[in-house]
Design an enzyme around this catalytic site. Structure first.
Site, PDB file in Angstrom:
ATOM      1  N   HIS A 117       0.865  -1.184   0.000  1.00  0.00           N
ATOM      2  CA  HIS A 117       0.000   0.000   0.000  1.00  0.00           C
ATOM      3  C   HIS A 117       0.894   1.224   0.000  1.00  0.00           C
ATOM      4  O   HIS A 117       1.947   1.222   0.638  1.00  0.00           O
ATOM      5  CB  HIS A 117      -0.883   0.052   1.263  1.00  0.00           C
ATOM      6  CG  HIS A 117      -1.395   1.439   1.537  1.00  0.00           C
ATOM      7  ND1 HIS A 117      -2.495   1.958   0.902  1.00  0.00           N
ATOM      8  CD2 HIS A 117      -0.906   2.439   2.320  1.00  0.00           C
ATOM      9  CE1 HIS A 117      -2.669   3.219   1.301  1.00  0.00           C
ATOM     10  NE2 HIS A 117      -1.716   3.519   2.176  1.00  0.00           N
ATOM     11  N   GLU A 128      -2.292   8.959   7.499  1.00  0.00           N
ATOM     12  CA  GLU A 128      -1.882   7.561   7.653  1.00  0.00           C
ATOM     13  C   GLU A 128      -0.626   7.446   8.517  1.00  0.00           C
ATOM     14  O   GLU A 128      -0.527   6.552   9.356  1.00  0.00           O
ATOM     15  CB  GLU A 128      -1.674   6.931   6.267  1.00  0.00           C
ATOM     16  CG  GLU A 128      -2.990   6.780   5.519  1.00  0.00           C
ATOM     17  CD  GLU A 128      -2.855   6.366   4.052  1.00  0.00           C
ATOM     18  OE1 GLU A 128      -3.891   6.274   3.386  1.00  0.00           O
ATOM     19  OE2 GLU A 128      -1.727   6.132   3.590  1.00  0.00           O
TER      20      GLU A 128
HETATM   21  P1  RTP Z   1      -3.683   0.838  -1.705  1.00  0.00           P
HETATM   22  O1  RTP Z   1      -4.688   1.859  -1.185  1.00  0.00           O
HETATM   23  O2  RTP Z   1      -3.709  -0.452  -0.945  1.00  0.00           O
HETATM   24  O3  RTP Z   1      -2.312   1.458  -1.802  1.00  0.00           O
HETATM   25  O4  RTP Z   1      -4.029   0.467  -3.204  1.00  0.00           O
HETATM   26  P2  RTP Z   1      -4.495   1.408  -4.390  1.00  0.00           P
HETATM   27  O5  RTP Z   1      -4.509   2.835  -3.954  1.00  0.00           O
HETATM   28  O6  RTP Z   1      -3.677   1.036  -5.577  1.00  0.00           O
HETATM   29  O7  RTP Z   1      -5.977   0.881  -4.627  1.00  0.00           O
HETATM   30  P3  RTP Z   1      -7.347   1.303  -3.904  1.00  0.00           P
HETATM   31  O8  RTP Z   1      -8.335   1.596  -4.973  1.00  0.00           O
HETATM   32  O9  RTP Z   1      -7.111   2.337  -2.853  1.00  0.00           O
HETATM   33  O10 RTP Z   1      -7.795  -0.085  -3.222  1.00  0.00           O
HETATM   34  C1  RTP Z   1      -7.318  -0.431  -1.942  1.00  0.00           C
HETATM   35  C2  RTP Z   1      -7.007  -1.903  -1.910  1.00  0.00           C
HETATM   36  O11 RTP Z   1      -8.216  -2.645  -1.971  1.00  0.00           O
HETATM   37  C3  RTP Z   1      -7.973  -3.881  -2.622  1.00  0.00           C
HETATM   38  N1  RTP Z   1      -8.854  -4.005  -3.780  1.00  0.00           N
HETATM   39  N2  RTP Z   1      -9.480  -5.122  -4.063  1.00  0.00           N
HETATM   40  N3  RTP Z   1     -11.116  -7.071  -5.294  1.00  0.00           N
HETATM   41  C4  RTP Z   1     -11.030  -5.876  -5.831  1.00  0.00           C
HETATM   42  O12 RTP Z   1     -11.601  -5.571  -6.853  1.00  0.00           O
HETATM   43  C5  RTP Z   1     -10.185  -4.889  -5.183  1.00  0.00           C
HETATM   44  N4  RTP Z   1      -9.994  -3.640  -5.578  1.00  0.00           N
HETATM   45  C6  RTP Z   1      -9.149  -3.080  -4.684  1.00  0.00           C
HETATM   46  C7  RTP Z   1      -6.516  -3.893  -3.045  1.00  0.00           C
HETATM   47  O13 RTP Z   1      -5.764  -4.569  -2.043  1.00  0.00           O
HETATM   48  C8  RTP Z   1      -6.181  -2.430  -3.095  1.00  0.00           C
HETATM   49  O14 RTP Z   1      -4.799  -2.239  -2.958  1.00  0.00           O
HETATM   50 MG    MG Z   2      -5.484   3.470  -2.160  1.00  0.00          MG
END
Ligand code: RTP
Ligand code: MG
Length: 140
Positions: A117, A128
């Site tokens: 993350h 955070e």
């Molecule tokens: P993070 O916050 O963890 O750094 O990741 P990110 O900004 O790239 O993505 P975000 O949209 O904020 O999503 C947070 C975390 O949720 C999980 N996720 N699962 N199953 C799904 O469709 C899905 N979409 C997101 C992922 O672990 C993502 O990093």
């Molecule tokens: Mg995120």
């Protein structure tokens, strides 16, 4: 661009596979310095507070269970343009879309179990960092 701090998590899928050092090496190679670091094990409720922004999303329950499934390593990374640089080194959320050489391309198992993350903006980075670290633990 000024020196910034960002918040990073090495997620359960990565700590479980002993990838902490390999991931930190990628941050350091990109010019990011670890200025705070600890290994913790979140409760599902604590993970829920951290990811509260996603509470209406269908994957929220699964995400909180996953984040509490194994220990994680929480860190503060410092460097020039650290927030954007960290997200560049992490790669796209979905490893299938992540660029060659990024952490998620090399190590992530799926869109959910995606190894790292990183904060997405200056205000979220501040919040955070404050949620996980006291001022005394930040050693620049
Ligand atoms: P993070 O916050 O963890 O750094 O990741 P990110 O900004 O790239 O993505 P975000 O949209 O904020 O999503 C947070 C975390 O949720 C999980 N996720 N699962 N199953 C799904 O469709 C899905 N979409 C997101 C992922 O672990 C993502 O990093
Ligand atoms: Mg995120």
């Amino acid at each position: 661009m000024a020196i910034q701090r960002t918040f990073s998590i090495i997620k359960p899928d990565a700590t479980k596979r002993n990838l902490t050092g390999a991931i930190v090496a990628k941050f350091e190679a990109a010019g990011l310095r670890v200025v705070a670091s600890k290994r913790i094990h979140l409760s599902v409720a604590q993970a829920g507070v951290f990811y509260a922004v996603h509470k209406e999303r269908p994957f929220y329950g699964e995400l909180c269970e996953f984040m509490a499934s194994e220990p994680i390593v929480v860190q503060v990374l410092e460097g020039e343009d650290a927030i954007a640089k960290n997200r560049e080194v992490m790669g796209a959320t979905n490893p299938a879309e992540a660029a060659e050489g990024t952490i998620r391309k090399e190590f992530a198992l799926s869109i959910g179990e995606n190894s790292v993350h990183g904060s997405d903006a200056e205000d979220t980075a501040k919040e955070e960092i404050a949620y996980f670290f006291s001022g005394l633990e930040l050693v620049g």
